[in-house]
Design an enzyme around this catalytic site. Structure first.
Site, PDB file in Angstrom:
ATOM      1  N   ASP A 239      31.935  36.557  44.827  1.00  0.00           N
ATOM      2  CA  ASP A 239      32.530  36.842  45.884  1.00  0.00           C
ATOM      3  C   ASP A 239      32.165  38.057  46.721  1.00  0.00           C
ATOM      4  OD1 ASP A 239      34.450  35.758  48.096  1.00  0.00           O
ATOM      5  OD2 ASP A 239      35.483  37.555  47.703  1.00  0.00           O
ATOM      6  N   GLU A 288      22.482  38.723  27.700  1.00  0.00           N
ATOM      7  CA  GLU A 288      22.674  38.664  26.119  1.00  0.00           C
ATOM      8  C   GLU A 288      23.366  37.403  25.622  1.00  0.00           C
ATOM      9  OE1 GLU A 288      25.624  41.733  25.986  1.00  0.00           O
ATOM     10  OE2 GLU A 288      24.458  43.370  26.902  1.00  0.00           O
TER      11      GLU A 288
END
Length: 573
Positions: A239, A288
């Site tokens: 956002d 990751e």
């Protein structure tokens, strides 16, 4: 009174029956497993409070969404984006977050979130969640402590607290205005009762902006990302991705139209270069994790070329194409924005994105039923039949373009904006501020209808938090399912065809074909899309077999007549 329109009007734009919306299971499975799934994904936005209510309190919730996941699978989308469901006082419909690691009780709890994610994955759907890093709620623990501890508090350094101007600090620190109207600063009362410092809020006063120059803010959000990634989410929609970094010194802006989210002006609080370092750090966190997870930026920038900076290879994966969303139903304008989008994204290797509606703008069925130039927020119902006909045609055009497409809940039903909501039921904070955005976003957030009957057309047993129009029975999922030519079946068929033909969303270019004025025609391999944006039928070559059309297409020999405001998909295969 809510809108009164006949069922006949709602059906006026329906063409002949469509082909069955079926896709081989092997095609579905292969699409779900592709590492680059997001490059041509169709992503469905769920606005949780307005999708499905499981407990009868009039407000949608996570369990309600979970029970409706099979509907989304059958619709044919690849992923579901959930607007915020975090713990929040709901000053701005959940975009004021008090706790980023908790579910607001109105939506359920963390176990409900876990069940939703697991069920979605079992159905072959991915889950993308909103993250709100520009600001928190004023009820966030950090901000409450910052107020309680007073000037000099270390917690105040995590927000933009400043002394005021004027002899007694009675004036805001600068001239910035809130997106929701009024000053972007609020003065606090200090613990000793005296008027004190001011804090920055680009949105509502209940949404203080974080200061991203403080390392604790960056550390906290990396931790929040890992929390939800560990929960199994497949990505994040960011956002106000363009707003995190402010210009050094927070300089005055002067005479500009500050309250517009989208414009050509460069603002000292939007689209600063420093945001890109943040997203490069975030990308290392995401990488990751296994499972091909993604970031999507809500980045309002002056140009598409600026938007492309957010999706460079080491930053985010996608960015919303707001220039496309705000384009009129006009062939020349559409071609220009399509070309500019593809040209801007190609050098950075990112897919284009296409979107027609979301929770912040007037639904495109209503926009296209009104004269151009009224903006993306309005309070006029317009010509319902015309708007629906154009909206259906615009959808088929969008789904034929290379890249990823976003669908806002209810647009597959042809829902219009509810433009006559009583003032007393409105909840949009921009409406109460009386300036800034037009404040009529509630109209696109009315709960969607599932059945022909019931107090809320199947949304929930306790009614709905915003009143639904009395003519929505025939726009419901129940009414449109299996109905020849319905908007729902159009979406189902279009998405089935798109999934069965991976070339539709692939690539980064289109081959434009000669076409009459007001008509778009482009080729992609053996596929051709023709969109007539005019109000009159046009004659074009018959490019092969009609795959799908939003209106009745008449083919005579090597020539075809395409009705007004109609899009056609052709194939030579």
């Amino acid at each position: 009174m809510t809108q009164q329109h006949s069922a006949e009007t709602a059906q006026a734009a329906r063409p002949a029956p469509l082909a069955p919306a079926t896709v081989p299971e092997a095609v579905t499975s292969a699409a779900a497993e592709r590492p680059d799934w997001w490059r041509d994904a169709v992503i469905y936005q769920v606005y949780p409070r307005s999708f499905a209510d499981s407990d009868g309190d009039g407000m949608g919730d996570l369990e309600g969404i979970r029970t409706r996941l099979p509907y989304l699978r059958d619709l044919g989308v690849d992923a579901v984006w959930l607007s915020p469901f975090y713990a929040s006082p709901q000053a701005d419909a959940g975009y004021d977050v008090a706790d980023y690691r908790a579910v607001d009780p109105m939506f359920g709890n963390l176990l409900d979130a876990d069940a939703l994610i697991r069920d979605a994955h079992e159905l072959g759907l991915r889950i993308i969640v909103d993250i709100v890093p520009n600001h928190s709620s004023d009820q966030h623990e950090w901000f409450k402590r910052a107020l309680a501890e007073g000037p000099g508090s270390a917690l105040r350094e995590r927000y933009h607290f400043r002394p005021g101007k004027g002899k007694h600090g009675e004036l805001p620190p600068n001239d910035w205005e809130s997106i929701f109207g009024g000053p972007a600063w609020t003065r606090v009362t200090e613990p000793d009762g005296r008027p004190g410092e001011w804090y920055l809020h680009l949105f509502a006063p209940e949404q203080p902006d974080f200061d991203w120059d403080h390392p604790a803010v960056a550390d906290e959000f990396r931790s929040i990302l890992r929390f939800w990634l560990d929960m199994g989410v497949d990505g994040f929609r960011i956002d106000v991705a363009h707003g995190l970094v402010k210009a050094p010194g927070l300089p005055d802006l002067g005479s500009h139209d500050q309250v517009k989210l989208l414009g050509n002006d460069v603002m000292p609080f939007f689209d600063q270069e420093g945001v890109h370092a943040i997203y490069r750090q975030w990308r290392t966190v995401l990488d990751e994790y296994a499972g091909h997870r993604i970031f999507v930026a809500e980045a309002w920038t002056p140009t598409i070329e600026r938007t492309a900076h957010y999706v460079r290879p080491d930053e985010l994966h996608q960015a919303f194409n707001f220039q496309y969303l705000s384009t009129h139903w006009d062939a020349a304008e559409l071609r220009e924005v399509i070309d500019r989008t593809l040209d801007a994204m190609r050098p950075v290797g990112a897919p284009a994105t296409w979107v027609l509606s979301n929770h912040d703008v007037t639904r495109h069925t209503t926009r296209f039923g009104n004269p151009p130039g009224l903006g993306t927020q309005l309070r006029l119902p317009g010509d319902r039949a015309l708007g629906l006909r154009r909206a259906r045609a615009a959808t088929l055009l969008m789904l034929a373009l290379p890249g990823s497409a976003y669908v806002y809940q209810g647009e597959e039903l042809g829902l219009p904006d509810v433009t006559d909501l009583p003032d007393e039921v409105r909840q949009d904070p921009a409406y109460f501020r009386g300036a800034g955005q037009d404040g009529f976003r509630d109209g696109c957030r009315v709960p969607i209808p599932w059945t022909r009957t019931g107090s809320s057309y199947g949304f929930g047993e306790g009614g709905s938090w915003l009143p639904q129009p009395s003519d929505w029975a025939e726009l419901s999922v129940e009414a449109q399912t299996g109905a020849p030519g319905s908007t729902l079946e159009l979406y189902r068929t279009a998405l089935a065809v798109r999934r069965a033909r991976p070339d539709l969303g692939a690539g980064d270019a289109v081959e434009w074909l000669d076409a009459p004025e007001g008509v778009l025609a482009f080729r992609r391999g053996d596929f051709v899309c023709v969109a007539n944006t005019t109000g009159e039928p046009v004659k074009v070559p018959a490019y092969g077999r009609v795959l799908l059309a939003t209106g009745e297409v008449s083919v005579t020999g090597e020539q075809a007549e395409v009705p007004a405001d109609t899009t056609v998909w052709w194939t030579r295969a």
